[in-house]
Design an enzyme around this catalytic site. Structure first.
Site, PDB file in Angstrom:
ATOM      1  N   ASP A 177       6.373 -18.396   9.299  1.00 20.33           N
ATOM      2  CA  ASP A 177       6.082 -18.361  10.719  1.00 20.33           C
ATOM      3  C   ASP A 177       4.315 -18.387  10.554  1.00 20.33           C
ATOM      4  O   ASP A 177       4.006 -17.145   9.340  1.00 20.33           O
ATOM      5  CB  ASP A 177       6.755 -17.670  11.401  1.00 20.33           C
ATOM      6  CG  ASP A 177       8.112 -17.563  11.408  1.00 20.33           C
ATOM      7  OD1 ASP A 177       8.765 -18.688  11.277  1.00 20.33           O
ATOM      8  OD2 ASP A 177       8.591 -17.685  12.441  1.00 20.33           O
ATOM      9  N   HIS A 222       9.236 -18.231   1.826  1.00 16.78           N
ATOM     10  CA  HIS A 222      10.254 -18.674   1.391  1.00 16.78           C
ATOM     11  C   HIS A 222       9.590 -19.900   0.458  1.00 16.78           C
ATOM     12  O   HIS A 222       8.195 -20.351   0.750  1.00 16.78           O
ATOM     13  CB  HIS A 222      11.372 -19.149   3.046  1.00 16.78           C
ATOM     14  CG  HIS A 222      11.690 -18.460   3.185  1.00 16.78           C
ATOM     15  ND1 HIS A 222      13.452 -18.021   3.129  1.00 16.78           N
ATOM     16  CD2 HIS A 222      11.357 -17.197   4.620  1.00 16.78           C
ATOM     17  CE1 HIS A 222      13.552 -16.994   3.902  1.00 16.78           C
ATOM     18  NE2 HIS A 222      12.968 -16.772   4.889  1.00 16.78           N
ATOM     19  N   SER A 238      -0.149 -10.461   6.431  1.00 20.90           N
ATOM     20  CA  SER A 238      -1.192 -10.953   6.081  1.00 20.90           C
ATOM     21  C   SER A 238      -1.602 -13.141   5.695  1.00 20.90           C
ATOM     22  O   SER A 238      -1.357 -13.583   7.003  1.00 20.90           O
ATOM     23  CB  SER A 238      -1.161 -11.099   3.916  1.00 20.90           C
ATOM     24  OG  SER A 238      -3.046 -11.340   3.398  1.00 20.90           O
TER      25      SER A 238
END
Length: 282
Positions: free
Chosen positions: A88, A145, A248
């Site tokens: 995200d 992921h 980050s």
């Protein structure tokens, strides 16, 4: 505060000491502090706890546990795409690599060789390839992921600075993502090799992968490398590969003629893990 002043402060602040202190606080089990700061953080940054597998802010033992919270089942369905978004966040930049140069922001480029820690042979595989840079803000889900199925071959820890990686700093600090501390993960896939880089930043207490655990700290002065020949470590598309303890940026690299990006993608656009990122070039 002006952008110029924000960037100047990045050079003056004791970033390593601030990061160490933030890491200590985030791992602290001081219940009163934790139970106060987590609700404040949720309100301050607009964190959507309805997506969390555990939506109760007071149930987290540490801030790190809250920050790296899992999502509820079905919160991020995988698109029918060859490559899906790994995180995200917001798209910082994406597109072609010009020979070995990656576009950071107006007036700023950096090389693939610098990004991967100086390995010319590894970097050369991505000459005239493609890249994507995605920034994770404080409100975002902070697990990372796999964009496609892959077999891990190498992991490289590259020491570096700890500048912030927010958009203002990206516009003002030359070679930012190749200067900051980072963890370079190299995979083989059905579409060829790809690299996924976890970029550290100010107050990012640590970075971790599912196969190694915490990579940093310790923060060493030398490049460290691990090779994974046997037994093979394979991860499926959408499977968790790592996480940030405080937010980050990730940078992804692909060889030439590997993919076509989602036409809906645009710099500064919001993306979510599992959404369509790109299709393979047949």
């Amino acid at each position: 505060m002006s952008d110029r002043l924000v960037v100047l402060l990045q050079y003056l602040l004791p970033k390593r000491a601030l990061t160490a202190f933030a890491g200590w606080c985030a791992a602290s089990r001081a219940t009163g502090w934790t139970h106060n700061v987590i609700p404040w953080f949720i309100k301050r940054y607009g964190v959507n706890m309805a997506e969390a597998a555990n939506p109760d802010p007071r149930s987290y033992a540490t801030f790190n546990d809250f920050f790296t919270r899992a999502l509820r089942e079905g919160a991020r369905p995988l698109a029918a795409a060859d490559f899906v978004g790994p995180v995200d966040g917001a798209i910082s930049q994406f597109g072609p690599i010009e020979k070995d140069q990656i576009f950071q922001a107006k007036g700023h480029h950096y090389s693939t060789r610098a990004l991967v820690g100086g390995d010319a042979g590894l970097a050369a595989q991505f000459d005239d390839g493609h890249f994507a840079t995605i920034y994770l803000s404080p409100k975002d889900y902070h697990r990372i992921h796999m964009p496609c199925d892959g077999r891990l071959t190498r992991m490289i820890y590259v020491p570096g600075e700890l500048f912030s990686v927010n958009p203002v700093t990206a516009r003002g600090v030359p070679g930012l993502f190749a200067r900051n501390e980072r963890v370079v993960c190299v995979f083989d896939t059905a579409h060829g090799p790809f690299v996924l880089v976890l970029v550290g930043a100010t107050i990012v207490g640590s970075m971790a992968t599912v196969w190694h655990g915490t990579v940093n700290p310790p923060r060493t002065a030398d490049v460290r490398e691990w090779r994974y020949d046997a037994p093979p470590i394979t991860l499926k598309q959408g499977e968790e590969m790592g996480r940030f303890l405080l937010g980050s940026t990730v940078v992804l690299l692909w060889p030439r003629d590997t993919l076509r990006f989602n036409p809906d993608w645009a710099p500064a656009g919001a993306v979510r893990m599992g959404e369509a990122m790109a299709q393979a070039v047949a």
